[in-house]
Design an enzyme around this catalytic site. Structure first.
Site, short mmCIF file in Angstrom:
data_model
loop_
_atom_site.label_atom_id
_atom_site.label_comp_id
_atom_site.label_asym_id
_atom_site.label_seq_id
_atom_site.Cartn_x
_atom_site.Cartn_y
_atom_site.Cartn_z
N CYS A 61 0.62 5.17 -12.95
CA CYS A 61 1.01 5.19 -14.36
C CYS A 61 -0.05 5.88 -15.21
O CYS A 61 0.28 6.59 -16.17
CB CYS A 61 1.21 3.76 -14.87
SG CYS A 61 2.42 2.82 -13.92
C1 BEZ Z 1 0.87 2.53 -10.18
O1 BEZ Z 1 1.16 2.91 -11.30
O2 BEZ Z 1 -0.04 3.03 -9.56
C2 BEZ Z 1 1.63 1.43 -9.53
C3 BEZ Z 1 2.23 0.44 -10.29
C4 BEZ Z 1 2.91 -0.58 -9.65
C5 BEZ Z 1 2.98 -0.60 -8.27
C6 BEZ Z 1 2.41 0.42 -7.51
C7 BEZ Z 1 1.73 1.43 -8.16
#
Ligand code: BEZ
Length: 211
Positions: free
Chosen positions: A46
């Site tokens: 994210c």
């Molecule tokens: C991420 O944004 O890296 C992420 C968020 C939730 C689960 C896995 C990855």
């Protein structure tokens, strides 16, 4: 939980964001919109997605597109995370992140897929036209960051095909040849497409991008 389909009016809502409260439709005004959810603040994928979105501001502005992100985290969390995004992605987050702690907007847009995760939003993305209708819906899992070049490419196609009687073929990029929509007769095509067209098959007519 609502099901949103292409052509539906994007549900309106009022929500707190990292840039203050917004009424979504009023905030969109006459612009196109991108509304996208991410699973959670302070997560790695994210962080790269929101940094990339910030770096693409000029591209969104050129296309008259406003962007808003969303997760079920609160405003203070968003504000703290923005500091990290700016630092690590070498940018300045320049769009609102909606704080949807009670999941109100996520439910309106069906952004929580319980069999993937019962509490967190998946990577949903909606493109909304100036008349507030939904033009594109994509859903990615938490593990896969989105390709924001593809989002720009789709916006280019949507904005072209909204005004011209063409559609865009596989892997089309702005400036490539387009296809003439089947509802247009050859007689009409002669008038509409002065650059000409190539009839590969009666149903497959290629023309230079008309605008
Ligand atoms: C991420 O944004 O890296 C992420 C968020 C939730 C689960 C896995 C990855």
């Amino acid at each position: 939980m609502a099901t949103i389909r292409l052509g539906d009016v994007a549900p309106n809502f009022t929500a707190d964001t990292s840039q203050g409260e917004i009424n979504f439709h009023e905030w969109l005004g006459d612009s196109w919109g991108v509304l996208f959810s991410h699973p959670a603040d302070y997560t790695p994928v994210c962080t790269t997605e929101l940094g990339t979105t910030a770096k693409y501001k000029d591209e969104f502005d050129k296309r008259n597109v406003k962007v808003a992100a969303l997760s079920v985290d609160g405003v203070e969390s968003h504000k703290g995370w923005i500091v990290d995004i700016n630092e690590t992605q070498h940018t300045t987050v320049n769009f609102p992140i909606i704080a949807d702690e009670d999941g109100k907007v996520a439910n309106l847009y069906d952004m929580i897929h319980p069999n993937a995760n019962s509490k967190l939003t998946v990577r949903s993305l909606f493109i909304i036209a100036p008349d507030k209708t939904v033009k594109l819906i994509i859903t990615y899992p938490a593990s896969t960051g989105r390709n924001f070049d593809e989002i720009l490419r789709v916006i280019d196609s949507l904005q072209l095909t909204a005004y011209q009687k063409v559609a865009t073929p596989a892997n089309w990029q702005a400036g490539d040849d387009c296809v003439i929509v089947p509802a247009v007769s050859n007689e009409e095509a002669d008038k509409l497409f002065p650059k000409g067209y190539k009839e590969v098959k009666p149903y497959l007519r290629m023309t230079p991008q008309p605008n």
